[in-house]
Design an enzyme around this catalytic site. Structure first.
Site, PDB file in Angstrom:
ATOM      1  N   PRO A  53       0.821  -0.929  -0.127  1.00  0.00           N
ATOM      2  CG  PRO A  53       0.030  -1.015   1.822  1.00  0.00           C
ATOM      3  CD  PRO A  53       0.541  -2.144   1.174  1.00  0.00           C
ATOM      4  CG  MET A  54       3.617   2.262  -1.965  1.00  0.00           C
ATOM      5  SD  MET A  54       4.587   1.696  -3.309  1.00  0.00           S
ATOM      6  CE  MET A  54       3.251   1.052  -4.528  1.00  0.00           C
ATOM      7  CE  LYS A 112       4.058  -2.523   4.128  1.00  0.00           C
ATOM      8  NZ  LYS A 112       4.754  -1.815   4.384  1.00  0.00           N
ATOM      9  CG  ASN A 126       7.659  -3.908   2.727  1.00  0.00           C
ATOM     10  OD1 ASN A 126       7.187  -2.642   3.019  1.00  0.00           O
ATOM     11  ND2 ASN A 126       7.640  -3.581   0.872  1.00  0.00           N
ATOM     12  N   GLY A 127      10.818  -4.695   1.730  1.00  0.00           N
ATOM     13  CA  GLY A 127      12.158  -3.385   2.083  1.00  0.00           C
ATOM     14  C   GLY A 127      13.103  -4.077   1.197  1.00  0.00           C
ATOM     15  CD  GLN A 164      -2.263   0.349   5.152  1.00  0.00           C
ATOM     16  OE1 GLN A 164      -1.586   0.912   4.989  1.00  0.00           O
ATOM     17  NE2 GLN A 164      -0.798  -0.645   5.338  1.00  0.00           N
ATOM     18  CB  CYS A 167       2.798   4.924   8.033  1.00  0.00           C
ATOM     19  SG  CYS A 167       2.662   6.420   7.588  1.00  0.00           S
ATOM     20  N   GLY A 175       7.167  -2.662  -3.007  1.00  0.00           N
ATOM     21  CA  GLY A 175       6.970  -1.741  -3.359  1.00  0.00           C
ATOM     22  C   GLY A 175       7.541  -0.480  -4.077  1.00  0.00           C
ATOM     23  CG  HIS A 178       9.520  -1.388   5.358  1.00  0.00           C
ATOM     24  ND1 HIS A 178       9.079  -0.861   4.758  1.00  0.00           N
ATOM     25  CD2 HIS A 178      11.214  -1.734   5.800  1.00  0.00           C
ATOM     26  CE1 HIS A 178      10.536  -0.633   4.373  1.00  0.00           C
ATOM     27  NE2 HIS A 178      11.042  -0.557   5.004  1.00  0.00           N
TER      28      HIS A 178
END
EC number: 1.3.1.91
Length: 349
Positions: free
Chosen positions: A17-18, A139, A211-212, A70, A100, A233, A171
């Site tokens: 999700p971005m 997340k 993630n990352g 999300q 976030c 991502g 992440h």
């Protein structure tokens, strides 16, 4: 009320999700390339859902599924109500943002701030899980300053999984909430993949996704020897055709039996339909700027779109820009393409 819970579906590959990027227009485009990768909405706060225009925030095209909603927030009851609403809209699962680091989430004390309070996160997960039949997932980061050790992460995972989280996406960087921007938080803190691998070792029955910093098919295959799933991502946005082979290599399915030209003709139809409904063309076209990563003609293609999409673009601007790309490249079927080297999980063990 109790719900019959099914085992979580394990998605080897997902798209992160971005904010401002993974909106419904980009998701529609990416779904033309990959049928099986799990997609996410942008983070939607509980306040936006409970006090705002729910259709604007939650409606999506059926073609986008499987799709995770999300949520951002720290109030268990508000999150639970939003999870129930999300189920009514047809989402595949509900995901809680605990990663976030933006100023907005710090002001609201949610997102990565919640990693300081795993008991609060557990309360949120438990309440959400009790109000929907959908899987509840999380997340997170590997930690925040002051709670950044492997043991801190392990305790966080233990509590939220016991509360009902069916998958935890980690992440592999800490979030630095003071002094770094969200963009810097995506690159400055060092990656700690081994911590994520160790969490999977400690919790073998829990679905763990990494993630990352993942940018290539080789990266995905390598990580999948140690964890259950890999989330992509920025690379997904900057090079969407990276996903050409994802369905075949990681889901055991053929890639989409379609050419790039056919994909863009579908996007032209989608653009025309949404424009007639009042959408600004630029809100859709901006997601197509990176479609031809390192391909001859890509610079001219981007220039044509960039120069015209904000100022009364004609109805065929996309097709005009597409003329910069060779017909041979556009007309090659995606399913016949082979990556530079054949990648399998066995080849990277």
């Amino acid at each position: 009320m109790s719900f019959q819970k099914e085992k979580p579906i394990v998605y080897p590959v997902s798209v992160a999700p971005m904010m401002d990027w993974t909106d419904r227009h980009f998701r529609y485009f990416l779904r033309l390339i990959t049928r099986h990768s799990l997609l996410y909405t942008e983070m939607v706060t509980t306040g936006a859902i409970l006090r705002g225009d729910q259709d604007r925030h939650l409606l999506f095209s059926p073609e986008e599924a499987p799709l995770s909603l999300q949520l951002g927030g720290d109030n268990p009851k508000a999150l639970a109500e939003c999870a129930s609403i999300g189920e009514g809209y047809g989402y595949s699962e509900i995901n809680l943002n605990v990663g976030c680091p933006s100023d907005k989430v710090q002001e609201g004390n949610f997102g990565a701030c919640l990693m300081k309070d795993p008991d609060r996160v557990a309360d949120c997960i438990s309440e959400m899980d009790s109000k929907t039949s959908l899987p509840i997932t999380v997340k997170s980061r590997i930690g925040v300053r002051g709670k950044e050790s492997l043991e801190d992460l392990s305790e966080f995972v233990r509590k939220v999984s016991q509360a009902g989280a069916k998958r935890i996406t980690i992440h592999a960087r800490i979030a630095i909430l003071e002094g770094l921007s969200p963009a810097q938080n995506r690159s400055v803190p060092p990656l700690r993949y081994e911590d994520v691998y160790e969490i999977k070792r400690r919790y073998p029955d829990l679905v763990i996704e990494l993630n990352g910093g993942v940018k290539t098919l080789e990266d995905i295959a390598s990580h999948l020897t140690r964890v259950d799933g890999v989330m992509i991502g920025r690379a997904a946005y900057e090079n969407p055709f990276l996903f050409t082979n994802v369905d075949r290599l990681f889901f055991g399915s053929s890639a989409r039996d379609i050419t790039r030209r056919e994909i863009f003709l579908s996007m032209q139809e989608y653009l025309s339909k949404k424009t007639e409904q009042g959408e600004k063309p630029s809100r859709i076209l901006k997601h197509l700027l990176g479609a031809f990563h390192e391909i001859r003609g890509a610079r001219s293609y981007r220039r044509i779109l960039t120069e015209k999409m904000h100022s009364n673009p004609g109805p065929t601007l996309l097709l005009e820009a597409l003329q910069s790309i060779s017909a041979e490249y556009l007309d090659q079927k995606l399913e016949t393409e082979e990556p530079a080297s054949v990648i399998t999980l066995e080849s990277v063990v």
